[in-house]
Design a protein around this motif. Structure first.
Motif, PDB file in Angstrom:
ATOM      1  N   LEU A   1     -20.839 -34.360  24.248  1.00  0.00           N
ATOM      2  CA  LEU A   1     -19.421 -34.309  24.554  1.00  0.00           C
ATOM      3  C   LEU A   1     -19.445 -32.873  24.415  1.00  0.00           C
ATOM      4  O   LEU A   1     -18.547 -32.316  23.720  1.00  0.00           O
ATOM      5  N   ILE A   2     -18.706 -31.824  25.769  1.00  0.00           N
ATOM      6  CA  ILE A   2     -18.216 -30.970  25.929  1.00  0.00           C
ATOM      7  C   ILE A   2     -16.943 -30.437  26.642  1.00  0.00           C
ATOM      8  O   ILE A   2     -16.949 -30.646  27.927  1.00  0.00           O
ATOM      9  N   ASP A   3     -16.240 -29.949  27.149  1.00  0.00           N
ATOM     10  CA  ASP A   3     -14.448 -29.256  27.640  1.00  0.00           C
ATOM     11  C   ASP A   3     -15.197 -28.539  28.492  1.00  0.00           C
ATOM     12  O   ASP A   3     -15.069 -27.218  27.847  1.00  0.00           O
ATOM     13  N   PRO A   4     -15.690 -28.182  29.707  1.00  0.00           N
ATOM     14  CA  PRO A   4     -15.354 -27.124  30.299  1.00  0.00           C
ATOM     15  C   PRO A   4     -14.753 -26.682  29.804  1.00  0.00           C
ATOM     16  O   PRO A   4     -15.058 -25.027  30.366  1.00  0.00           O
ATOM     17  N   SER A   5     -13.444 -26.681  30.118  1.00  0.00           N
ATOM     18  CA  SER A   5     -12.301 -25.446  30.399  1.00  0.00           C
ATOM     19  C   SER A   5     -12.681 -24.341  29.102  1.00  0.00           C
ATOM     20  O   SER A   5     -11.683 -23.833  29.048  1.00  0.00           O
ATOM     21  N   GLU A   6     -12.847 -25.833  28.254  1.00  0.00           N
ATOM     22  CA  GLU A   6     -12.947 -25.093  26.773  1.00  0.00           C
ATOM     23  C   GLU A   6     -13.804 -23.746  26.746  1.00  0.00           C
ATOM     24  O   GLU A   6     -13.829 -22.549  26.569  1.00  0.00           O
ATOM     25  N   LEU A   7     -14.923 -24.392  27.411  1.00  0.00           N
ATOM     26  CA  LEU A   7     -16.446 -23.435  27.693  1.00  0.00           C
ATOM     27  C   LEU A   7     -16.329 -22.010  28.431  1.00  0.00           C
ATOM     28  O   LEU A   7     -16.189 -21.245  28.413  1.00  0.00           O
ATOM     29  N   ILE A   8     -15.506 -22.328  28.835  1.00  0.00           N
ATOM     30  CA  ILE A   8     -14.931 -21.681  30.750  1.00  0.00           C
ATOM     31  C   ILE A   8     -13.863 -19.879  29.060  1.00  0.00           C
ATOM     32  O   ILE A   8     -14.129 -19.102  29.610  1.00  0.00           O
ATOM     33  N   ALA A   9     -12.605 -21.124  28.759  1.00  0.00           N
ATOM     34  CA  ALA A   9     -12.303 -19.802  28.043  1.00  0.00           C
ATOM     35  C   ALA A   9     -12.724 -19.482  27.274  1.00  0.00           C
ATOM     36  O   ALA A   9     -12.511 -18.056  27.013  1.00  0.00           O
TER      37      ALA A   9
ATOM     38  N   GLU B   1     -20.336 -32.090  17.986  1.00  0.00           N
ATOM     39  CA  GLU B   1     -19.222 -32.237  18.928  1.00  0.00           C
ATOM     40  C   GLU B   1     -18.325 -31.070  18.156  1.00  0.00           C
ATOM     41  O   GLU B   1     -17.574 -30.284  18.613  1.00  0.00           O
ATOM     42  N   THR B   2     -18.286 -31.336  16.816  1.00  0.00           N
ATOM     43  CA  THR B   2     -17.289 -30.814  16.492  1.00  0.00           C
ATOM     44  C   THR B   2     -17.524 -29.183  16.106  1.00  0.00           C
ATOM     45  O   THR B   2     -16.052 -28.234  16.692  1.00  0.00           O
ATOM     46  N   LEU B   3     -18.566 -29.299  15.565  1.00  0.00           N
ATOM     47  CA  LEU B   3     -18.520 -27.421  15.476  1.00  0.00           C
ATOM     48  C   LEU B   3     -18.425 -26.940  16.975  1.00  0.00           C
ATOM     49  O   LEU B   3     -17.650 -25.691  16.800  1.00  0.00           O
ATOM     50  N   ILE B   4     -19.141 -26.773  17.926  1.00  0.00           N
ATOM     51  CA  ILE B   4     -19.214 -26.634  18.925  1.00  0.00           C
ATOM     52  C   ILE B   4     -17.905 -26.674  19.422  1.00  0.00           C
ATOM     53  O   ILE B   4     -17.336 -25.500  20.093  1.00  0.00           O
ATOM     54  N   GLY B   5     -16.778 -28.014  19.371  1.00  0.00           N
ATOM     55  CA  GLY B   5     -15.684 -28.207  20.024  1.00  0.00           C
ATOM     56  C   GLY B   5     -14.608 -27.131  18.746  1.00  0.00           C
ATOM     57  O   GLY B   5     -13.741 -26.075  19.225  1.00  0.00           O
ATOM     58  N   GLY B   6     -14.844 -26.475  17.323  1.00  0.00           N
ATOM     59  CA  GLY B   6     -14.087 -26.063  16.714  1.00  0.00           C
ATOM     60  C   GLY B   6     -14.392 -24.632  17.287  1.00  0.00           C
ATOM     61  O   GLY B   6     -13.910 -23.613  16.765  1.00  0.00           O
ATOM     62  N   LEU B   7     -16.160 -23.551  17.254  1.00  0.00           N
ATOM     63  CA  LEU B   7     -15.926 -22.201  17.785  1.00  0.00           C
ATOM     64  C   LEU B   7     -15.527 -22.515  18.978  1.00  0.00           C
ATOM     65  O   LEU B   7     -14.997 -21.011  19.140  1.00  0.00           O
ATOM     66  N   LEU B   8     -15.266 -23.247  19.601  1.00  0.00           N
ATOM     67  CA  LEU B   8     -14.763 -23.095  21.558  1.00  0.00           C
ATOM     68  C   LEU B   8     -12.826 -22.204  20.487  1.00  0.00           C
ATOM     69  O   LEU B   8     -12.628 -21.529  21.244  1.00  0.00           O
ATOM     70  N   THR B   9     -12.392 -22.385  19.739  1.00  0.00           N
ATOM     71  CA  THR B   9     -10.832 -22.740  19.719  1.00  0.00           C
ATOM     72  C   THR B   9     -11.038 -21.739  19.291  1.00  0.00           C
ATOM     73  O   THR B   9      -9.832 -20.522  18.445  1.00  0.00           O
ATOM     74  N   GLY B  10     -12.408 -21.465  18.281  1.00  0.00           N
ATOM     75  CA  GLY B  10     -12.382 -20.148  16.905  1.00  0.00           C
ATOM     76  C   GLY B  10     -11.968 -18.517  18.088  1.00  0.00           C
ATOM     77  O   GLY B  10     -11.354 -17.680  17.903  1.00  0.00           O
ATOM     78  N   VAL B  11     -12.978 -18.815  18.769  1.00  0.00           N
ATOM     79  CA  VAL B  11     -12.827 -17.870  20.142  1.00  0.00           C
ATOM     80  C   VAL B  11     -11.548 -17.081  21.194  1.00  0.00           C
ATOM     81  O   VAL B  11     -11.251 -16.100  20.828  1.00  0.00           O
ATOM     82  N   LEU B  12     -10.818 -18.039  20.903  1.00  0.00           N
ATOM     83  CA  LEU B  12      -8.943 -18.239  20.582  1.00  0.00           C
ATOM     84  C   LEU B  12      -8.491 -17.409  19.938  1.00  0.00           C
ATOM     85  O   LEU B  12      -7.665 -16.442  19.884  1.00  0.00           O
ATOM     86  N   TYR B  13      -8.999 -17.665  18.289  1.00  0.00           N
ATOM     87  CA  TYR B  13      -8.469 -17.255  17.264  1.00  0.00           C
ATOM     88  C   TYR B  13      -9.502 -15.696  17.371  1.00  0.00           C
ATOM     89  O   TYR B  13      -7.727 -14.964  17.341  1.00  0.00           O
TER      90      TYR B  13
END
Ligand SMILES: Nc1ncnc2c1ncn2[C@@H]1O[C@H](COP(=O)(O)OP(=O)(O)OP(=O)(O)O)[C@@H](O)[C@H]1O
Ligand SMILES: [Mg+2]
Lengths: 306, 266
Positions: A141-149, A7-19
């Motif tokens: 658990l995945i935050d859909p808004s992060e996924l879309i972003a 879960e942490t990994l996925i969250g991190g990857l999603l933030t990473g795309v923004l970076y």
């Protein structure tokens, strides 16, 4: 144990795309002029401010379209008022010019749009979704808004990678970055190339600004996101589009994982407080990279005969 | 009579002339009232001691420097200054005294960059890499391969130029200029720093380009032997002024030229 880490990994990857997206703005300009554009961070802020304030008067799609126009106009102004007067100057002089642009834009943004905290509402779903419930108890658990972003960023990143790797455009960009005069001597129109690149970097800043702004609110600290792009660039190499992408993902995932995995270890073994790892992890990783592989993962090795 | 490459200009006509050109940088006067012309199809040498203003003259011709006064007439149009883009469009190509290649690119890509102005297909086609754009890329690639064969550098075409020895870098740079299919080719010390064999190769290429393609060439060179062998006419600069202009034999015997080179009184 595996579930939360994933879960942490996925969250991190999603933030990473923004970076990645912010880093990409840097790479584009660096590729086309050999300039480290210090203003990229403040362009993210300026773009986000434009969208936030314009959306108070117009429906969101129109506000975004207008913000695109604003960013293109900005690119034009920078090219016309600054860059064109500095052809064939040293990289450090161009860098200083971007410093000037940064502080001008920071103040000018407030002059035009104000200095409160503003909201960008992209109307993205807020409720978390759960996936892979059959594999992990309770699912992930995945935050859909992060996924879309992340999806939008991914599309941008791929589109840009294609656009700038294309034979002619790519060649012209590399030529300009390598040698202004030589590029001009074969008829590459320096001014048009710079205008195009800064406009694209402005639009990249706009997308990044909207995504971050929707997440954190539009405020001054948004321009600091750019500081996170620095370690990403060192990791990926200043000239590499794939590098910016991979570097962003590594940093995004790495810092979240470090917080979750390294934190408890530090607490247990050394009796430290253990927090705040997310804040320094990226920089330490970048420093280590500088020592071992200064050109980054994908950067071109610097070869020059003297 | 040579095949003429200059559009609408017959061999022997004047392709380019500068009149009364002066150029200064702060306190330094690089050029003072210099006038001369270049005829279609000739090899025109520009010589002079170090700091005489030779490179500055080329920079004025292709628009990198804008003179404070004087006129430049190129293909019948007179103006007070050239612009780099306009010069390139008009068919002026050049090489640089301190090799100015695109260091990160291969020899092939460097030379392909010389085709920039000849490519017309839109970016969209390029992205899709289909249809006309692909055909165009292939067509230019063929042209470039011809140049690579001509300069005998096929074996190094995939090597990033930063790794090549100096002599080969100069050859790639010539290739990039030739890829523009220029009417007027400006060469700034194309043989500097080369050994005898490399110089002979380079001389041969210059003569071939001039003979076979009818390209007009302006050549800056310090090696007097080379200048005397290659050039049709020679202009001599010293301290930013023209001190002689004529055939190699005339210039060689000119007392002012002899003095300038021996460093006699100023
Ligand atoms: N961009 C510049 N800024 C300041 N001074 C310049 C510039 N370009 C040339 N000069 C000066 O103009 C004068 C002529 O220089 P130029 O390079 O044209 O000489 P040159 O004949 O090519 O010499 P060399 O044989 O050494 O190449 C020199 O005094 C030089 O320092
Ligand atoms: Mg010179």
């Amino acid at each position: 144990m595996l579930g939360p880490i994933l879960e942490t990994l996925i969250g991190g990857l999603l933030t990473g795309v923004l970076y990645s997206l912010v880093a990409l703005g840097f790479v584009l300009i660096f590729k086309a002029s050999g300039v480290f554009n210090f203003a990229q961070g403040v362009m993210v802020l300026f773009a986000a401010l434009s969208v936030a304030r314009l959306s108070e008067f117009f429906p969101m799609p129109i506000a975004i379209a207008l913000a695109v126009v604003v960013m293109i106009a900005l690119a034009y102004a920078i090219e016309f008022l600054v860059l064109r007067r500095l052809v064939n100057q040293e990289g450090i002089i161009l860098f200083m010019a971007t410093l000037g642009v940064t502080y001008f834009l920071e103040g000018f943004g407030q002059t035009v749009w104000g200095s409160d905290i503003y909201k960008i509402d992209l109307g993205m779903p807020k409720n978390p979704i759960f996936v892979l419930e059959s594999v992990f108890p309770g699912g992930l658990l995945i935050d859909p808004s992060e996924l879309i972003a992340a999806l939008i960023c991914a599309i941008m990143v791929v589109a840009l990678a294609i656009f700038f790797q294309v034979t002619r455009v790519g060649r012209a960009l590399r030529a300009v970055a390598d040698d202004h005069q030589a590029a001009q001597s074969v008829g590459i129109p320096l001014n048009q190339i710079w205008l195009m690149v800064w406009a694209v970097a402005g639009i990249v800043a706009l997308v990044a600004g909207m995504m971050w702004g929707a997440k954190l609110g539009v405020q001054f600290s948004l321009s600091l996101v750019a500081l996170k792009a620095l370690p990403v660039l060192i990791l990926g190499g200043f000239t590499s589009i794939p590098g910016a992408i991979v570097g962003g993902l590594i940093i995004g995932a790495g810092e979240k994982l470090a917080e979750v995995v390294l934190g408890p270890v530090l607490i247990r073994m050394f009796d430290l407080a253990g927090g705040g790892i997310e804040n320094w992890f990226a920089y330490v990783l970048a420093l280590m990279f500088l020592l071992v592989r200064p050109q980054g993962l994908f950067g071109e090795k610097i070869i020059e005969r003297v | 009579m040579r095949a003429s490459a200059g559009q609408g200009v017959a061999a022997g006509d004047i392709v380019l002339s500068v009149e009364d050109v002066s150029l200064g940088f702060g306190g330094v006067q690089a050029l003072t009232g210099v006038s001369f012309d270049i005829r279609n199809g000739e090899i025109r040498a520009i010589i002079g001691p170090n700091g005489a203003g030779k490179t500055s003259m080329l920079n004025v011709i292709n628009g990198f420097y804008h003179p404070q006064s004087g006129r430049i007439t190129f293909k019948g149009k007179t103006r007070s200054k050239m612009r780099p883009y306009e010069a390139a469009r008009g068919g002026i190509a050049r090489t640089f005294q301190n090799v100015a290649l695109f260091k990160g690119m291969t020899a092939l890509d460097n030379i392909m960059a010389g085709r920039t102005l000849k490519m017309h297909r839109g970016v969209l086609w390029q992205i899709l890499r289909v249809g006309p754009a692909l055909a165009e890329e292939v067509e230019h690639r063929l042209k470039v391969e011809e140049i690579i064969d001509f300069l005998e550098i096929a074996h190094i075409r995939k090597i990033p130029v930063g790794r090549l020895p100096y002599g080969l870098q100069k050859r790639v740079e010539l290739g990039r200029a030739l890829a523009m299919e220029p009417n007027l080719l400006l060469l700034d010390e194309p043989m500097a720093g080369m050994n005898l064999e490399e110089k002979e190769d380079m001389s041969r290429f210059i003569i071939d380009v001039n003979n076979h393609f009818g390209t007009t060439i302006a050549l800056i060179e310090h090696d007097m032997g080379v200048v005397m062998d290659l050039s049709d006419r020679v202009v001599v600069l010293d301290y930013g002024r023209k001190i002689a202009d004529g055939t190699p034999d005339d210039v060689k015997r000119d007392q002012k030229v002899i003095d300038a080179y021996l460093g006699v009184g100023h």
